[in-house]
Write a protein that holds these residues in place. Sequence first.
Motif, mmCIF file in Angstrom:
data_model
loop_
_atom_site.group_PDB
_atom_site.id
_atom_site.type_symbol
_atom_site.label_atom_id
_atom_site.label_comp_id
_atom_site.label_asym_id
_atom_site.label_seq_id
_atom_site.Cartn_x
_atom_site.Cartn_y
_atom_site.Cartn_z
ATOM 1 N N SER A 115 0.359 -33.068 -2.964
ATOM 2 C CA SER A 115 1.554 -33.182 -2.130
ATOM 3 C C SER A 115 1.282 -33.142 -0.630
ATOM 4 C CB SER A 115 2.533 -32.052 -2.482
ATOM 5 O OG SER A 115 1.960 -30.792 -2.150
ATOM 6 N N GLY A 116 0.093 -32.669 -0.231
ATOM 7 C CA GLY A 116 -0.205 -32.540 1.194
ATOM 8 C C GLY A 116 0.497 -31.368 1.855
ATOM 9 N N GLN A 117 1.060 -30.444 1.057
ATOM 10 C CA GLN A 117 1.765 -29.293 1.612
ATOM 11 C C GLN A 117 0.785 -28.169 1.962
ATOM 12 O OE1 GLN A 117 4.539 -29.242 -1.830
ATOM 13 N NE2 GLN A 117 6.139 -29.058 -0.293
ATOM 14 N N VAL A 118 1.182 -27.352 2.937
ATOM 15 C CA VAL A 118 0.305 -26.307 3.468
ATOM 16 C C VAL A 118 0.384 -25.036 2.615
ATOM 17 C CG1 VAL A 118 -0.109 -24.779 5.431
ATOM 18 C CG2 VAL A 118 0.450 -27.186 5.816
ATOM 19 N N CYS A 119 -0.799 -24.484 2.277
ATOM 20 C CA CYS A 119 -0.898 -23.214 1.564
ATOM 21 C C CYS A 119 -1.839 -22.290 2.335
ATOM 22 C CB CYS A 119 -1.457 -23.428 0.157
ATOM 23 S SG CYS A 119 -0.500 -24.572 -0.865
ATOM 24 N N LEU A 120 -1.576 -20.985 2.268
ATOM 25 C CA LEU A 120 -2.345 -20.002 3.031
ATOM 26 C C LEU A 120 -2.703 -18.798 2.174
ATOM 27 C CD1 LEU A 120 -0.353 -19.848 6.371
ATOM 28 C CD2 LEU A 120 -2.814 -20.052 6.277
ATOM 29 N N LEU A 121 -3.922 -18.277 2.406
ATOM 30 C CA LEU A 121 -4.330 -16.995 1.849
ATOM 31 C C LEU A 121 -4.636 -16.048 3.001
ATOM 32 C CD1 LEU A 121 -6.790 -17.720 -1.116
ATOM 33 C CD2 LEU A 121 -4.467 -16.839 -1.244
ATOM 34 N N ILE A 122 -4.231 -14.819 2.866
ATOM 35 C CA ILE A 122 -4.459 -13.806 3.896
ATOM 36 C C ILE A 122 -5.186 -12.648 3.234
ATOM 37 C CG2 ILE A 122 -3.341 -12.259 5.548
ATOM 38 C CD1 ILE A 122 -0.913 -14.266 5.385
ATOM 39 N N SER A 123 -6.374 -12.317 3.701
ATOM 40 C CA SER A 123 -7.204 -11.316 3.038
ATOM 41 C C SER A 123 -6.739 -9.894 3.344
ATOM 42 C CB SER A 123 -8.664 -11.474 3.466
ATOM 43 O OG SER A 123 -8.862 -10.944 4.761
ATOM 44 N N SER A 124 -7.197 -8.964 2.516
ATOM 45 C CA SER A 124 -6.852 -7.553 2.727
ATOM 46 C C SER A 124 -7.412 -7.036 4.050
ATOM 47 C CB SER A 124 -7.395 -6.708 1.572
ATOM 48 O OG SER A 124 -8.806 -6.853 1.460
ATOM 49 N N LYS A 125 -8.519 -7.640 4.529
ATOM 50 C CA LYS A 125 -9.118 -7.175 5.783
ATOM 51 C C LYS A 125 -8.306 -7.569 7.013
ATOM 52 C CE LYS A 125 -13.893 -6.538 4.370
ATOM 53 N NZ LYS A 125 -15.320 -6.845 4.611
ATOM 54 N N SER A 126 -7.344 -8.470 6.837
ATOM 55 C CA SER A 126 -6.484 -8.820 7.971
ATOM 56 C C SER A 126 -5.197 -8.000 7.976
ATOM 57 C CB SER A 126 -6.139 -10.309 7.936
ATOM 58 O OG SER A 126 -5.249 -10.594 6.875
ATOM 59 N N LEU A 127 -5.035 -7.126 6.972
ATOM 60 C CA LEU A 127 -3.848 -6.274 6.883
ATOM 61 C C LEU A 127 -4.096 -4.932 7.562
ATOM 62 C CD1 LEU A 127 -2.912 -6.814 3.112
ATOM 63 C CD2 LEU A 127 -2.103 -8.121 5.089
ATOM 64 N N LYS A 128 -3.024 -4.330 8.059
ATOM 65 C CA LYS A 128 -3.087 -2.962 8.578
ATOM 66 C C LYS A 128 -2.709 -2.033 7.430
ATOM 67 C CE LYS A 128 -1.918 -4.126 13.371
ATOM 68 N NZ LYS A 128 -0.945 -3.929 14.480
ATOM 69 N N ILE A 129 -3.688 -1.279 6.947
ATOM 70 C CA ILE A 129 -3.494 -0.406 5.793
ATOM 71 C C ILE A 129 -3.621 1.047 6.239
ATOM 72 C CG2 ILE A 129 -4.321 0.205 3.493
ATOM 73 C CD1 ILE A 129 -5.443 -2.632 3.242
ATOM 74 N N THR A 130 -2.587 1.804 6.009
ATOM 75 C CA THR A 130 -2.594 3.210 6.413
ATOM 76 C C THR A 130 -3.732 3.954 5.717
ATOM 77 O OG1 THR A 130 -0.192 3.190 6.719
ATOM 78 C CG2 THR A 130 -1.249 5.338 6.493
ATOM 79 N N GLY A 131 -4.615 4.585 6.513
ATOM 80 C CA GLY A 131 -5.700 5.376 5.956
ATOM 81 C C GLY A 131 -6.943 4.601 5.575
ATOM 82 N N HIS A 281 4.286 -22.068 -9.028
ATOM 83 C CA HIS A 281 3.744 -22.069 -10.383
ATOM 84 C C HIS A 281 2.220 -22.250 -10.403
ATOM 85 C CE1 HIS A 281 4.170 -26.355 -9.420
ATOM 86 N NE2 HIS A 281 3.266 -26.577 -10.360
ATOM 87 N N LYS A 282 1.640 -22.615 -9.245
ATOM 88 C CA LYS A 282 0.196 -22.788 -9.163
ATOM 89 C C LYS A 282 -0.520 -21.541 -8.640
ATOM 90 C CE LYS A 282 -0.003 -27.795 -8.317
ATOM 91 N NZ LYS A 282 -0.567 -28.832 -7.399
ATOM 92 N N LEU A 283 0.179 -20.420 -8.512
ATOM 93 C CA LEU A 283 -0.388 -19.242 -7.878
ATOM 94 C C LEU A 283 -1.726 -18.810 -8.494
ATOM 95 C CD1 LEU A 283 2.704 -16.955 -7.192
ATOM 96 C CD2 LEU A 283 1.168 -17.962 -5.506
ATOM 97 N N LYS A 284 -1.858 -18.890 -9.787
ATOM 98 C CA LYS A 284 -3.088 -18.435 -10.432
ATOM 99 C C LYS A 284 -4.294 -19.276 -10.034
ATOM 100 C CE LYS A 284 -1.015 -16.175 -14.427
ATOM 101 N NZ LYS A 284 -0.970 -16.076 -15.906
ATOM 102 N N GLN A 285 -4.038 -20.490 -9.529
ATOM 103 C CA GLN A 285 -5.135 -21.331 -9.059
ATOM 104 C C GLN A 285 -5.629 -20.884 -7.680
ATOM 105 O OE1 GLN A 285 -4.069 -25.485 -9.244
ATOM 106 N NE2 GLN A 285 -2.986 -25.229 -11.184
ATOM 107 N N PHE A 286 -4.811 -20.089 -6.958
ATOM 108 C CA PHE A 286 -5.172 -19.649 -5.628
ATOM 109 C C PHE A 286 -6.118 -18.431 -5.681
ATOM 110 C CE2 PHE A 286 -0.695 -21.173 -4.165
ATOM 111 C CZ PHE A 286 -1.081 -22.480 -4.387
#
Length: 286
Positions: A115-131, A281-286
């Motif tokens: 489809s040419g649509q944009v998809c993004l993944l954001i890693s845990s290391k880019s999150l602010k995690i308390t502690g 519905h394609k989430l498991k492929q990501f």
Amino acid sequence: MGAGISTINEDHDGYFSSSKTCLDDIPESCISSIMMKMDPQEICKLARVNKTFHRASSDDYVWESKLPQSYKFLVNKIIGEEKVCSMTKKKIYAKLSQPNLFDEGTKEVWLDRCSGQVCLLISSKSLKITGIEDRRYWNYIPTGESRFKSVAYLQQMWWVEASGELEFEFPKGNYSLFFKLQLGKPIKRLGRRVCNLEQVHGWNTKPIRFQLSTSDGQNSLSQCYLNGPGEWAYYHAGDFVIEKPNGPINIKFSLAQIDCTHTKGGLCIDGAVICPKELAHKLKQF
């Protein structure tokens, strides 16, 4: 009249015909116009028909019609202005269709090949995690189950909160954000995948709250219990709509379970996924 009839060629079976035509006689511009109505995979299949179809399948205006409206933003972020000058639109599409890391390897973007649509993944290391800085509570553990090769793992804590922020230019459309989470620690034993559940506790007492907000005033709030220990699951944090692309939009998102009456543990955070709603519905492929 007889003279006129005699000028028409007659074949060996007695049928009359004028001149014969074939696929090579179709103007390249016509083929390109047809290809603009097709999806990228269909274009690549037609390119094998003959040389004319192959040339038409490489036309810049064919592939520019497949690129998202915000492709120049992606090009500047992923490829760079210097390199893109020597690339055809087809090569740009091919490059953007592959997983591309950015922001020091903490995020990944690609175009859905169909489809040419944009998809993004954001890693845990880019999150602010308390502690996260205290190894008594959290650790980053290596695993081949993440596209980023590591996940954030919670051993035990009273207050659990992880938040992220992204500024990005999305094409027009409806988008969903999901957190990718797992109860249990992924390990390998004798070469086989095993999930250690020993530290999993505290998640059936209160639900986790998920929030999403955008710089143009969109907000979403939901909550649910974590379930299915030992398997990665996608938890819907919220949706947002891009009606008129007008530059980058800022997105903030978070998960939290801050009831301090009990401890929680054994949680893995791989990160977050943003994709068009119709591709959920394609989430498991990501």
